[in-house]
Design a protein around this motif. Structure first.
Motif, PDB file in Angstrom:
ATOM      1  N   GLN A   1       0.742  -1.241   0.090  1.00  0.00           N
ATOM      2  CA  GLN A   1      -0.104   0.197   0.055  1.00  0.00           C
ATOM      3  C   GLN A   1       0.842   1.261   0.096  1.00  0.00           C
ATOM      4  OE1 GLN A   1      -2.782  -0.241   3.316  1.00  0.00           O
ATOM      5  NE2 GLN A   1      -3.882  -2.081   2.293  1.00  0.00           N
ATOM      6  N   GLY A   2       2.096   1.141   0.114  1.00  0.00           N
ATOM      7  CA  GLY A   2       3.091   2.342   0.078  1.00  0.00           C
ATOM      8  C   GLY A   2       3.008   3.019   1.350  1.00  0.00           C
TER       9      GLY A   2
ATOM     10  N   ARG B   1       3.916   4.187   5.431  1.00  0.00           N
ATOM     11  CA  ARG B   1       5.557   4.413   5.805  1.00  0.00           C
ATOM     12  C   ARG B   1       5.786   4.101   7.307  1.00  0.00           C
ATOM     13  NH1 ARG B   1       4.551  10.037   4.314  1.00  0.00           N
ATOM     14  NH2 ARG B   1       3.944  11.470   6.073  1.00  0.00           N
TER      15      ARG B   1
ATOM     16  N   ALA C   1      12.320  -3.604   1.307  1.00  0.00           N
ATOM     17  CA  ALA C   1      12.347  -1.796   1.013  1.00  0.00           C
ATOM     18  C   ALA C   1      13.666  -1.322   0.819  1.00  0.00           C
ATOM     19  CB  ALA C   1      11.475  -1.077   1.379  1.00  0.00           C
TER      20      ALA C   1
END
Length: 270
Positions: free
Chosen positions: A107-108, A110, A132
């Motif tokens: 979902q990007g 953070r 990542a």
């Protein structure tokens, strides 16, 4: 000199290559009679097919190399041995923590906050985020990602609390924690009712503030409950670290919070 007259030995990479081939094909078409156009087109298609096959072979070699290098990448990021063993095997156990980490990357988002009892897999799930910690390299005209351990850092909260403002190594460690693309801060907890002291709270507030940036990925794990208590107006975790820290961690649209329960996966107990 025009592009039509470029030497055929010069190979451009990326999206320009196809354009160059088309220009050359059109230039050659003007110089050939109609009967030769079919042969010219067939030759062009064959060259393009060979290039596609070359790129596919390079991608396959690269992906295989990355799979082989994954355990070393985890170690270089500082992941503990039990997390390396759990994530580097042929089949990774699909724990709630691993699923939450995978969801965050897809979902990007953070910030990942994982809570739960001892042995539920919080640390292992958080270390999944080291997927990542990569950099892009260009090979055969393709941008491929490969592991970059300098972009990942694993720290325990107890280790960070010992950081001194007067030691150069400690300052460098803190700077790296602020700047690493992927940070796992493990075991950010304590006893129920215990509160982080003023100095350590200031340290944590600065860390959370600096990491609340696009492009950074941060995981926090805690043994304290993140479930809101209606009577107190907050959770054990928020009471421990402070409302300001929680508000920064849980900025709308940027975080994923997951309670991993109490089942100790090491013993198979409920």
């Amino acid at each position: 000199m025009s592009r039509d007259n470029e030497s055929p030995t010069v190979q451009r990479q990326g999206p320009h290559r196809l354009a160059d081939l088309l220009r050359r094909g059109m230039a050659q078409a003007r110089q050939h009679s109609a009967p030769g156009l079919g042969q010219l087109e067939a030759g062009w298609k064959q060259r393009e097919l060979e290039l596609q096959q070359l790129e596919a072979a390079e991608r396959a070699r690269h992906q295989a190399a990355q799979v082989d290098a994954w355990p070393l990448h985890l170690k270089l990021c500082g992941a503990p041995a039990e997390a390396v063993a759990a994530l580097a095997g042929g089949k990774v156990l699909e724990t709630p923590a691993v699923r939450a980490a995978r969801q965050l990357l897809q979902q990007g988002l953070r910030t990942l906050l994982l809570s739960g009892g001892t042995g539920v897999g919080k640390t292992t799930g958080a270390c999944h985020l080291f997927h990542a910690a990569v950099r892009a390299e260009t090979r055969t005209g393709q941008r491929l990602h490969e592991w970059d351990a300098s972009a990942g850092l694993f720290l325990r909260w107890a280790q960070l609390k010992r950081v001194s403002d007067y030691e150069s190594e400690d300052r460098l460690l803190l700077q790296r924690a602020h700047r690493a693309r992927v940070l796992v801060l493990d075991d950010l907890g304590g006893l129920p009712g215990e509160v982080v002291g003023p100095r350590h709270r200031e340290l944590l507030e600065e860390l959370v503030d600096r990491r609340d940036r696009p492009g950074m990925v941060t995981a926090y794990t805690t043994n304290l409950s993140v479930r809101r208590d209606a009577e107190r107006g907050g959770s054990d975790f928020s009471a421990h670290v402070g409302a300001r820290v929680v508000s920064r961690m849980c900025r709308q649209g940027t975080y994923l919070l997951h309670d991993c329960g109490t089942r100790d996966l090491r013993r198979g107990q409920s």
